[in-house]
Design an enzyme around this catalytic site. Structure first.
Site, mmCIF file in Angstrom:
data_model
loop_
_atom_site.group_PDB
_atom_site.id
_atom_site.type_symbol
_atom_site.label_atom_id
_atom_site.label_comp_id
_atom_site.label_asym_id
_atom_site.label_seq_id
_atom_site.Cartn_x
_atom_site.Cartn_y
_atom_site.Cartn_z
ATOM 1 N N CYS A 73 0.430 -1.350 -0.004
ATOM 2 C CA CYS A 73 -0.035 -0.581 0.059
ATOM 3 C C CYS A 73 1.332 1.709 -0.085
ATOM 4 C CB CYS A 73 -0.544 0.011 1.076
ATOM 5 S SG CYS A 73 -2.181 1.934 1.074
ATOM 6 N N CYS A 117 -0.379 4.343 2.007
ATOM 7 C CA CYS A 117 -0.278 4.189 4.178
ATOM 8 C C CYS A 117 1.434 4.211 3.966
ATOM 9 C CB CYS A 117 -0.729 2.738 4.061
ATOM 10 S SG CYS A 117 -2.276 1.715 3.326
ATOM 11 N N ASP A 118 2.640 3.301 2.975
ATOM 12 C CA ASP A 118 3.366 4.122 3.528
ATOM 13 C C ASP A 118 4.577 4.488 3.117
ATOM 14 O OD1 ASP A 118 2.869 2.028 5.192
ATOM 15 O OD2 ASP A 118 3.105 -0.169 3.968
#
Ligand code: NDP
Length: 313
Positions: A137, A140-141
């Site tokens: 992701c 997200c990261d």
């Protein structure tokens, strides 16, 4: 097996499909019980901005939107619980679902909204370094690798979207594409190709993600020449598609070769009476929050009508 509880409507999953089903089922007086699963809120909790969900003219963050869904379902009276469905038994007219490998619940109707999960390449190094530079992701990261060089594998719309996202945060994005063309829509492909700090490796595969405690490089193999190249990167993102979360229904419900549950077209009905499916677990075509929500609504209406026809409700 001894069932410890009996409900009219059991909803499995807490993405837009599950919560919408819960809103409708609650308002219809079915007193639904919803189990949230491993990732409460589903895939939208690992996205950032959602701009295409109607009703939010300024866009909204995915996790925040799912909090809204949950609050609305709770306000309508849905009984929302932590817990994972681990087994089912659809032999009888009353369906049985096991939660967290211990408790069995009996339900007149079951609405399956278990969604889909990211696919992985299957490399040992990918698994070992997961969370230490390997991620499925980017949104997200990606933030953790600000100003660094990163790699991404995949060539669909997700990979294209994530590569573009990363290109804005990271110094350089190395994109590994296994064929000589991308599957992503034309407009996304063009955007990727026209972004100066995205380098595309055509006809290439990931040989290994390198790193002891964290990712420090990726070894890329050109499939045409067989040559390998070690590219120093701090992160490795996997964006090669998703698989439906339907394992526990194998042998009970009809599914296609990829594991997507089959429903009677135009309805949410599965091959088992009283069992309905909605959202990404039965949709490999649209996969949008709004389509998932719509199908969750269909499932609740189908469940209500099924119970009325049986005279149970
Ligand atoms: P897709 O299934 O569309 O694409 C997966 C990509 O990963 C393909 O390019 C595929 O390569 C590649 N791939 C698969 N397995 C491997 C592997 N083992 N090694 C290397 N590469 C691999 O998945 P997406 O998640 O990208 O998209 C899913 C759906 O969601 C699509 O319908 C897409 O259009 C849609 N979507 C739409 C968006 C939007 O409109 N904004 C955003 C994101 C997704 P190959 O092409 O060779 O098979």
């Amino acid at each position: 097996m001894e069932a410890s509880e009996k409900v009219q409507c059991l909803i499995i999953g807490s993405g837009p499909a599950g919560y919408t089903a819960a809103i409708y089922a609650s308002r219809a007086g079915l007193n639904p019980v919803l189990y949230q699963g491993i990732q409460p809120g589903g895939q939208l909790t690992i996205t950032t901005e959602v701009e295409n969900y109607p009703g939010y003219p300024d866009g909204i963050q995915g996790p925040e939107m799912m909090v809204h869904f949950e609050k609305q379902a709770a306000r309508m009276g849905a009984d929302i619980r932590y817990g994972l469905a681990t087994k089912v038994d659809f032999t009888g007219p009353v369906h049985k679902v096991q939660i967290d490998e211990e408790k069995w619940i009996e339900a007149d109707t079951v609405i399956i909204s278990t969604g889909a999960s990211a696919k992985w390449l299957g490399l040992e190094s990918e698994q070992r370094l997961n969370g230490f530079g390997v991620s499925a992701c980017a949104v997200c990261d990606g933030f953790f690798f600000k100003g660094k060089e990163v790699a991404i594998v995949g060539a669909g719309d997700t990979a294209a979207e994530e590569a573009l996202y990363l290109s804005k945060i990271c110094s350089r994005v190395h994109m590994i594409v296994r064929r000589d063309e991308m599957r992503a829509s034309k407009v996304m492909q063009e955007r990727v190709k026209n972004t100066a700090n995205i380098k595309i490796y055509w006809n290439s595969e990931t040989d290994e993600v390198l790193g002891d405690k964290k990712v420090h490089a990726v070894r890329i193999r050109n499939k045409k020449t067989g040559e390998t190249e070690e590219v120093p990167v701090s992160a490795f993102f996997v964006a090669i598609g998703h698989q439906p979360n339907s394992d526990i229904f194998k042998g009970w419900l009809d599914m296609d070769e990829a594991g997507y549950l089959k429903t009677i077209p135009g309805t949410s009905k599965t091959n088992v009476e009283g069992v309905f499916a909605s959202g990404d677990v039965q949709d490999k075509v649209y996969r949008q929050a709004v389509t998932a929500a719509g199908s969750g609504c269909m499932a609740a209406l189908d469940a209500e009508r099924y119970l009325s026809a049986k005279g149970v409700h």
